[in-house]
Design a protein around this motif. Structure first.
Motif, mmCIF file in Angstrom:
data_model
loop_
_atom_site.group_PDB
_atom_site.id
_atom_site.type_symbol
_atom_site.label_atom_id
_atom_site.label_comp_id
_atom_site.label_asym_id
_atom_site.label_seq_id
_atom_site.Cartn_x
_atom_site.Cartn_y
_atom_site.Cartn_z
ATOM 1 N N THR A 90 0.831 -1.194 0.000
ATOM 2 C CA THR A 90 0.000 0.000 0.000
ATOM 3 C C THR A 90 0.870 1.250 0.000
ATOM 4 O O THR A 90 1.875 1.314 0.698
ATOM 5 C CB THR A 90 -0.893 0.003 1.263
ATOM 6 O OG1 THR A 90 -1.605 -1.216 1.313
ATOM 7 C CG2 THR A 90 -1.867 1.136 1.255
ATOM 8 N N ASP A 91 0.458 2.251 -0.782
ATOM 9 C CA ASP A 91 1.187 3.515 -0.807
ATOM 10 C C ASP A 91 1.106 4.232 0.538
ATOM 11 O O ASP A 91 2.072 4.809 1.009
ATOM 12 C CB ASP A 91 0.641 4.432 -1.901
ATOM 13 C CG ASP A 91 0.975 3.914 -3.290
ATOM 14 O OD1 ASP A 91 1.936 3.140 -3.430
ATOM 15 O OD2 ASP A 91 0.265 4.288 -4.233
ATOM 16 N N LEU A 92 -0.072 4.213 1.139
ATOM 17 C CA LEU A 92 -0.291 4.869 2.424
ATOM 18 C C LEU A 92 -1.490 4.230 3.095
ATOM 19 O O LEU A 92 -2.486 3.910 2.422
ATOM 20 C CB LEU A 92 -0.575 6.371 2.234
ATOM 21 C CG LEU A 92 -1.011 7.132 3.476
ATOM 22 C CD1 LEU A 92 0.152 7.272 4.455
ATOM 23 C CD2 LEU A 92 -1.569 8.490 3.117
ATOM 24 N N LYS A 93 -1.403 4.029 4.392
ATOM 25 C CA LYS A 93 -2.555 3.512 5.134
ATOM 26 C C LYS A 93 -2.657 4.278 6.443
ATOM 27 O O LYS A 93 -1.683 4.422 7.172
ATOM 28 C CB LYS A 93 -2.400 2.016 5.410
ATOM 29 C CG LYS A 93 -3.594 1.440 6.117
ATOM 30 C CD LYS A 93 -3.519 -0.063 6.235
ATOM 31 C CE LYS A 93 -4.778 -0.582 6.886
ATOM 32 N NZ LYS A 93 -4.787 -2.049 6.920
ATOM 33 N N PHE A 94 -3.839 4.795 6.700
ATOM 34 C CA PHE A 94 -4.129 5.482 7.953
ATOM 35 C C PHE A 94 -5.298 4.751 8.586
ATOM 36 O O PHE A 94 -6.315 4.518 7.932
ATOM 37 C CB PHE A 94 -4.518 6.950 7.696
ATOM 38 C CG PHE A 94 -4.999 7.659 8.927
ATOM 39 C CD1 PHE A 94 -4.101 8.247 9.796
ATOM 40 C CD2 PHE A 94 -6.350 7.720 9.224
ATOM 41 C CE1 PHE A 94 -4.548 8.900 10.931
ATOM 42 C CE2 PHE A 94 -6.803 8.369 10.353
ATOM 43 C CZ PHE A 94 -5.890 8.965 11.212
ATOM 44 N N LEU B 192 -6.067 15.047 8.418
ATOM 45 C CA LEU B 192 -5.862 14.250 7.220
ATOM 46 C C LEU B 192 -6.284 15.081 6.017
ATOM 47 O O LEU B 192 -7.406 15.578 5.962
ATOM 48 C CB LEU B 192 -6.705 12.962 7.293
ATOM 49 C CG LEU B 192 -6.637 12.022 6.100
ATOM 50 C CD1 LEU B 192 -5.227 11.476 5.916
ATOM 51 C CD2 LEU B 192 -7.627 10.885 6.269
ATOM 52 N N THR C 100 -6.142 7.675 -7.344
ATOM 53 C CA THR C 100 -5.246 8.725 -6.850
ATOM 54 C C THR C 100 -4.804 9.661 -7.967
ATOM 55 O O THR C 100 -4.494 10.817 -7.713
ATOM 56 C CB THR C 100 -3.983 8.118 -6.200
ATOM 57 O OG1 THR C 100 -3.356 7.243 -7.142
ATOM 58 C CG2 THR C 100 -4.343 7.353 -4.947
#
Length: 114
Positions: free
Chosen positions: A2-6, A43, A74
């Motif tokens: 994953t590129d980014l996970k929050f 965010l 994206t």
């Protein structure tokens, strides 16, 4: 990968949950770059005009789980090329005239008359 996970898990009151959803709804309505206050941080997201959604409700072991998932690419959408222009047609007036008949051709002979 994953590129980014929050991910954030915490207990909320009903009013805090409503405030969080209201802020998300306002960001969705506005579109573009949105900032959401989540706990102690902010965010920032780019929200496009078109989204995909999924709503899931699961009841298990005396507990209800409600998931609202919104997804979008994206990368900005690629612009489509406009279709080629059609030949110009006159649409002015409402005439229903018939087409002109073909011109008659006359044949001439190469001989002289006496």
């Amino acid at each position: 990968m994953t590129d980014l996970k929050f991910e954030q898990k915490r207990s909320l009151s009903r009013l805090e949950a409503a405030d969080q959803l209201t802020a998300l709804a306002a960001a969705l309505r506005e579109g573009g770059d949105a900032e959401l206050e989540l706990g102690s941080g902010t965010l920032s997201l780019r929200i496009p005009d078109d989204l995909r959604s999924e709503v899931e409700v699961e009841i298990d072991n005396g507990e209800i789980e409600l998931e609202i998932e919104l997804t979008w690419p994206t990368a900005p959408p690629k612009r489509k090329k406009p279709p080629p222009k059609a030949a110009a047609r006159s649409t002015t007036g409402t005439s229903t005239s018939k087409p002109k008949p073909k011109a008659k051709t006359t044949k001439r002979s190469a001989t002289k008359k006496p």
